[in-house]
Structure formats: structure tokens, C-alpha cells
Design a protein around this motif. Sequence first.
Motif, PDB file in Angstrom:
ATOM      1  N   GLN A  63       0.829  -1.195   0.000  1.00  0.00           N
ATOM      2  CA  GLN A  63       0.000   0.000   0.000  1.00  0.00           C
ATOM      3  C   GLN A  63       0.872   1.258   0.000  1.00  0.00           C
ATOM      4  N   GLN A  64       1.939   1.234   0.784  1.00  0.00           N
ATOM      5  CA  GLN A  64       2.813   2.402   0.871  1.00  0.00           C
ATOM      6  C   GLN A  64       3.555   2.639  -0.449  1.00  0.00           C
ATOM      7  N   LYS A  65       3.989   1.558  -1.079  1.00  0.00           N
ATOM      8  CA  LYS A  65       4.675   1.697  -2.362  1.00  0.00           C
ATOM      9  C   LYS A  65       3.748   2.285  -3.413  1.00  0.00           C
ATOM     10  N   GLU A  66       2.489   1.846  -3.406  1.00  0.00           N
ATOM     11  CA  GLU A  66       1.530   2.392  -4.349  1.00  0.00           C
ATOM     12  C   GLU A  66       1.299   3.878  -4.094  1.00  0.00           C
ATOM     13  N   GLU A  67       1.214   4.247  -2.813  1.00  0.00           N
ATOM     14  CA  GLU A  67       1.039   5.647  -2.470  1.00  0.00           C
ATOM     15  C   GLU A  67       2.239   6.473  -2.920  1.00  0.00           C
ATOM     16  N   LEU A  68       3.433   5.947  -2.691  1.00  0.00           N
ATOM     17  CA  LEU A  68       4.647   6.649  -3.088  1.00  0.00           C
ATOM     18  C   LEU A  68       4.712   6.845  -4.602  1.00  0.00           C
ATOM     19  N   SER A  69       4.428   5.789  -5.345  1.00  0.00           N
ATOM     20  CA  SER A  69       4.500   5.899  -6.806  1.00  0.00           C
ATOM     21  C   SER A  69       3.443   6.856  -7.332  1.00  0.00           C
ATOM     22  N   SER A  70       2.241   6.819  -6.760  1.00  0.00           N
ATOM     23  CA  SER A  70       1.204   7.742  -7.220  1.00  0.00           C
ATOM     24  C   SER A  70       1.561   9.180  -6.870  1.00  0.00           C
ATOM     25  N   GLN A  71       2.152   9.379  -5.681  1.00  0.00           N
ATOM     26  CA  GLN A  71       2.584  10.726  -5.296  1.00  0.00           C
ATOM     27  C   GLN A  71       3.694  11.211  -6.219  1.00  0.00           C
ATOM     28  N   ARG A  72       4.622  10.333  -6.533  1.00  0.00           N
ATOM     29  CA  ARG A  72       5.741  10.687  -7.399  1.00  0.00           C
ATOM     30  C   ARG A  72       5.240  11.034  -8.801  1.00  0.00           C
ATOM     31  N   GLU A  73       4.318  10.210  -9.326  1.00  0.00           N
ATOM     32  CA  GLU A  73       3.760  10.481 -10.647  1.00  0.00           C
ATOM     33  C   GLU A  73       3.008  11.812 -10.665  1.00  0.00           C
ATOM     34  N   HIS A  74       2.263  12.067  -9.581  1.00  0.00           N
ATOM     35  CA  HIS A  74       1.518  13.316  -9.485  1.00  0.00           C
ATOM     36  C   HIS A  74       2.478  14.506  -9.474  1.00  0.00           C
ATOM     37  N   LYS A  75       3.567  14.406  -8.721  1.00  0.00           N
ATOM     38  CA  LYS A  75       4.549  15.488  -8.655  1.00  0.00           C
ATOM     39  C   LYS A  75       5.217  15.699 -10.000  1.00  0.00           C
ATOM     40  N   GLU A  76       5.586  14.610 -10.676  1.00  0.00           N
ATOM     41  CA  GLU A  76       6.231  14.727 -11.982  1.00  0.00           C
ATOM     42  C   GLU A  76       5.297  15.390 -12.985  1.00  0.00           C
ATOM     43  N   HIS A  77       4.041  14.980 -12.982  1.00  0.00           N
ATOM     44  CA  HIS A  77       3.063  15.574 -13.888  1.00  0.00           C
ATOM     45  C   HIS A  77       2.887  17.058 -13.576  1.00  0.00           C
ATOM     46  N   GLN A  78       2.819  17.386 -12.280  1.00  0.00           N
ATOM     47  CA  GLN A  78       2.634  18.765 -11.866  1.00  0.00           C
ATOM     48  C   GLN A  78       3.853  19.606 -12.249  1.00  0.00           C
ATOM     49  N   THR A  79       5.043  19.049 -12.083  1.00  0.00           N
ATOM     50  CA  THR A  79       6.269  19.751 -12.446  1.00  0.00           C
ATOM     51  C   THR A  79       6.316  19.987 -13.941  1.00  0.00           C
ATOM     52  N   GLU A  80       5.983  18.969 -14.738  1.00  0.00           N
ATOM     53  CA  GLU A  80       5.977  19.127 -16.192  1.00  0.00           C
ATOM     54  C   GLU A  80       4.986  20.200 -16.610  1.00  0.00           C
ATOM     55  N   HIS A  81       3.814  20.192 -15.988  1.00  0.00           N
ATOM     56  CA  HIS A  81       2.786  21.178 -16.311  1.00  0.00           C
ATOM     57  C   HIS A  81       3.275  22.581 -15.950  1.00  0.00           C
ATOM     58  N   ASN A  82       3.888  22.739 -14.781  1.00  0.00           N
ATOM     59  CA  ASN A  82       4.405  24.045 -14.359  1.00  0.00           C
ATOM     60  C   ASN A  82       5.507  24.520 -15.287  1.00  0.00           C
ATOM     61  N   ASP A  83       6.417  23.615 -15.689  1.00  0.00           N
ATOM     62  CA  ASP A  83       7.499  23.985 -16.594  1.00  0.00           C
ATOM     63  C   ASP A  83       6.939  24.453 -17.928  1.00  0.00           C
ATOM     64  N   THR A  84       5.951  23.727 -18.452  1.00  0.00           N
ATOM     65  CA  THR A  84       5.355  24.074 -19.736  1.00  0.00           C
ATOM     66  C   THR A  84       4.643  25.421 -19.647  1.00  0.00           C
ATOM     67  N   SER A  85       3.855  25.627 -18.594  1.00  0.00           N
ATOM     68  CA  SER A  85       3.108  26.872 -18.482  1.00  0.00           C
ATOM     69  C   SER A  85       4.045  28.055 -18.250  1.00  0.00           C
ATOM     70  N   SER A  86       5.117  27.876 -17.477  1.00  0.00           N
ATOM     71  CA  SER A  86       6.047  28.986 -17.262  1.00  0.00           C
ATOM     72  C   SER A  86       6.797  29.301 -18.556  1.00  0.00           C
ATOM     73  N   HIS A  87       7.142  28.279 -19.340  1.00  0.00           N
ATOM     74  CA  HIS A  87       7.819  28.495 -20.620  1.00  0.00           C
ATOM     75  C   HIS A  87       6.890  29.245 -21.576  1.00  0.00           C
ATOM     76  N   GLU A  88       5.617  28.840 -21.611  1.00  0.00           N
ATOM     77  CA  GLU A  88       4.655  29.513 -22.475  1.00  0.00           C
ATOM     78  C   GLU A  88       4.457  30.958 -22.034  1.00  0.00           C
ATOM     79  N   LYS A  89       4.442  31.198 -20.713  1.00  0.00           N
ATOM     80  CA  LYS A  89       4.277  32.552 -20.197  1.00  0.00           C
ATOM     81  C   LYS A  89       5.461  33.415 -20.604  1.00  0.00           C
ATOM     82  N   LYS A  90       6.682  32.861 -20.527  1.00  0.00           N
ATOM     83  CA  LYS A  90       7.874  33.608 -20.928  1.00  0.00           C
ATOM     84  C   LYS A  90       7.794  33.962 -22.414  1.00  0.00           C
TER      85      LYS A  90
END
Length: 169
Positions: A63-90
Amino acid sequence: MAKEELLASIEVYQTQLEQIQGALATAGSEEKLQLQELQANLLQLLDLTLQQLNEQPEEEQIQQKEELSSQREHKEHQTEHNDTSSHEKKLDDEFALFQSEIAALSEGSDDEDSEPKHKYSKEELEAMVGTQCRSPFTEKWGGHSFHNAIILSMVTGEDGEADLHKPQV
């Protein structure tokens, strides 16, 4: 330690490792050695925390491993989205700046068309009569060259200003 605390610690350690890896890419040679040492210490701490987590029952681990992987995937997706939106804003900001500079240039050229500004005064141009200069010449076949010439007279336009752009034939 409780499972939640261990998971939180693991997440913090992983975030710190990512930051260190990013810093390693831009660090100097002295800083790299310190960062590599810090990275090794964090990896060791992460291993020890994972070992402590592994001592817990297997069901909880899954259960903990699943939580960790889902949290990690969520963070990676959020980071990619933030990078893309900040690049577009620039890019949007840079494009807006470009458009404002072009608009300022075009406004400046309108002013120049309404009020002609001459580089030389009429007296300065009349003083050039009799001087030697180089005149551009284009051959029939398309060749371009310059020839020696002497200014014999100035031609004035309808407005009384010397016309530098219209050659006399």
C-alpha cells in the motif's frame, strides 16, 4: 517511527536528491565534490529509511509503495505542467514586448513621413558642389561598381529641399 513519518521522510529525501541532481548539473568542480558527498549521504539515509519501512508487514508495504509511486507520478506531472506553463508565459511576455517595440518603431516612422528630417542642411549640401566623390554605377548585365565623380550642382525638389534620392538623367 510510524509509517506516515517514514513515508514523509522518504518523500523529503527524494525531493532533496532531485534538487542535488539539478545543482550538480550547474555546479563548479569544488561544489560538485561537496554535492556528490551530500548525495551519497542522502542515498544512505534513504536506504536506511527504506529498510526500516521494510520491517513493517508486507501488506502495508504494498500500500505504501503504491502511495509513493502515485505521489511521485503526481509530482512529476505537476512539475511538467508548471514547466510548460512557465515556458509559455515567458514566450508570451517576450512576444508582447516584441510587438510593443515594433509598434513604437512604426509610430516613429509615421512621424518621420509627416515631418521630413534631413541629415544635412541646404547650406551644407550647396557647399559640396565641386567636390569629388564616388558614385554607384550598375552595368546592364547586373554588375555593381563605384566610379569617380564630381558634384556639379544640387537639384532641389518642389519643397525647395535638396533631393538626394532622385538622380538627374
